[in-house]
Design a protein around this motif. Sequence first.
Motif, short mmCIF file in Angstrom:
data_model
loop_
_atom_site.label_atom_id
_atom_site.label_comp_id
_atom_site.label_asym_id
_atom_site.label_seq_id
_atom_site.Cartn_x
_atom_site.Cartn_y
_atom_site.Cartn_z
N ARG A 3 -16.25 3.66 7.92
CA ARG A 3 -16.24 2.22 8.07
C ARG A 3 -16.02 1.53 6.74
O ARG A 3 -15.29 0.54 6.65
CB ARG A 3 -17.57 1.74 8.70
CG ARG A 3 -17.69 2.08 10.15
CD ARG A 3 -18.94 1.52 10.72
NE ARG A 3 -19.10 2.02 12.07
CZ ARG A 3 -20.18 1.88 12.78
NH1 ARG A 3 -21.24 1.26 12.26
NH2 ARG A 3 -20.25 2.35 14.00
N THR A 6 -12.39 1.96 5.81
CA THR A 6 -11.57 1.09 6.67
C THR A 6 -11.69 -0.36 6.24
O THR A 6 -10.68 -1.07 6.15
CB THR A 6 -12.01 1.25 8.14
OG1 THR A 6 -11.99 2.63 8.50
CG2 THR A 6 -11.08 0.48 9.06
N LEU A 7 -12.88 -0.82 5.96
CA LEU A 7 -13.07 -2.19 5.49
C LEU A 7 -12.39 -2.41 4.14
O LEU A 7 -11.80 -3.47 3.90
CB LEU A 7 -14.57 -2.52 5.40
CG LEU A 7 -15.28 -2.70 6.74
CD1 LEU A 7 -16.79 -2.88 6.50
CD2 LEU A 7 -14.74 -3.89 7.49
N LEU A 9 -9.72 -0.81 3.00
CA LEU A 9 -8.28 -0.85 3.25
C LEU A 9 -7.86 -2.18 3.89
O LEU A 9 -6.82 -2.75 3.53
CB LEU A 9 -7.86 0.31 4.14
CG LEU A 9 -7.88 1.70 3.50
CD1 LEU A 9 -7.56 2.76 4.53
CD2 LEU A 9 -6.91 1.76 2.35
N LEU A 10 -8.64 -2.68 4.83
CA LEU A 10 -8.34 -3.97 5.45
C LEU A 10 -8.42 -5.11 4.43
O LEU A 10 -7.60 -6.03 4.45
CB LEU A 10 -9.27 -4.24 6.62
CG LEU A 10 -8.99 -3.42 7.90
CD1 LEU A 10 -10.07 -3.68 8.94
CD2 LEU A 10 -7.63 -3.77 8.45
N TYR A 13 -5.28 -4.90 2.30
CA TYR A 13 -4.14 -5.37 3.08
C TYR A 13 -4.15 -6.89 3.20
O TYR A 13 -3.11 -7.53 3.06
CB TYR A 13 -4.16 -4.73 4.47
CG TYR A 13 -3.07 -5.25 5.37
CD1 TYR A 13 -1.74 -4.89 5.17
CD2 TYR A 13 -3.36 -6.14 6.40
CE1 TYR A 13 -0.75 -5.38 5.98
CE2 TYR A 13 -2.37 -6.65 7.21
CZ TYR A 13 -1.06 -6.27 7.00
OH TYR A 13 -0.07 -6.76 7.79
N GLY A 14 -5.31 -7.46 3.42
CA GLY A 14 -5.44 -8.91 3.54
C GLY A 14 -5.06 -9.62 2.25
O GLY A 14 -4.37 -10.64 2.27
#
Length: 129
Positions: A3, A6-7, A9-10, A13-14
């Motif tokens: 998690r 993933t957070l 990476l997000l 990306y943002g």
Amino acid sequence: MYRKITLLLLACYGITALAKGDPFDKQQRTQEAAPVQQVAKSKANLCPEKQANILPDSPFEQLTFIGILLFKEKKQILLQNKAGEVESATEQDLIGVEAYQLLSINKSHAEFQPWKADCSAGEIIKRKL
């Protein structure tokens, strides 16, 4: 653990997506596309002048077609101007002040093509021997 990755990476990306801007924004697309269109239009308006390499000082209408030389590998025509100068020309040569292009040579005639100022080709002219 997954998690957090993933957070992370997000979040990356943002941040990169915000830095690039909106790809669907019409104003950004037209600003980038306009210089390309202007360059294309300016290249279309520029036409290199064609300069004759055969009798460049004689007007084409004053040239006399006096002969054809046909060899196995090479075809030539003989042209004479008003001053009496005789020159030979092969296919694709530019002839006369107007730079008429010699397209083809046959046993009885030759075909020439004039070029206009806007780089468009004129009608094909046939001159018989």
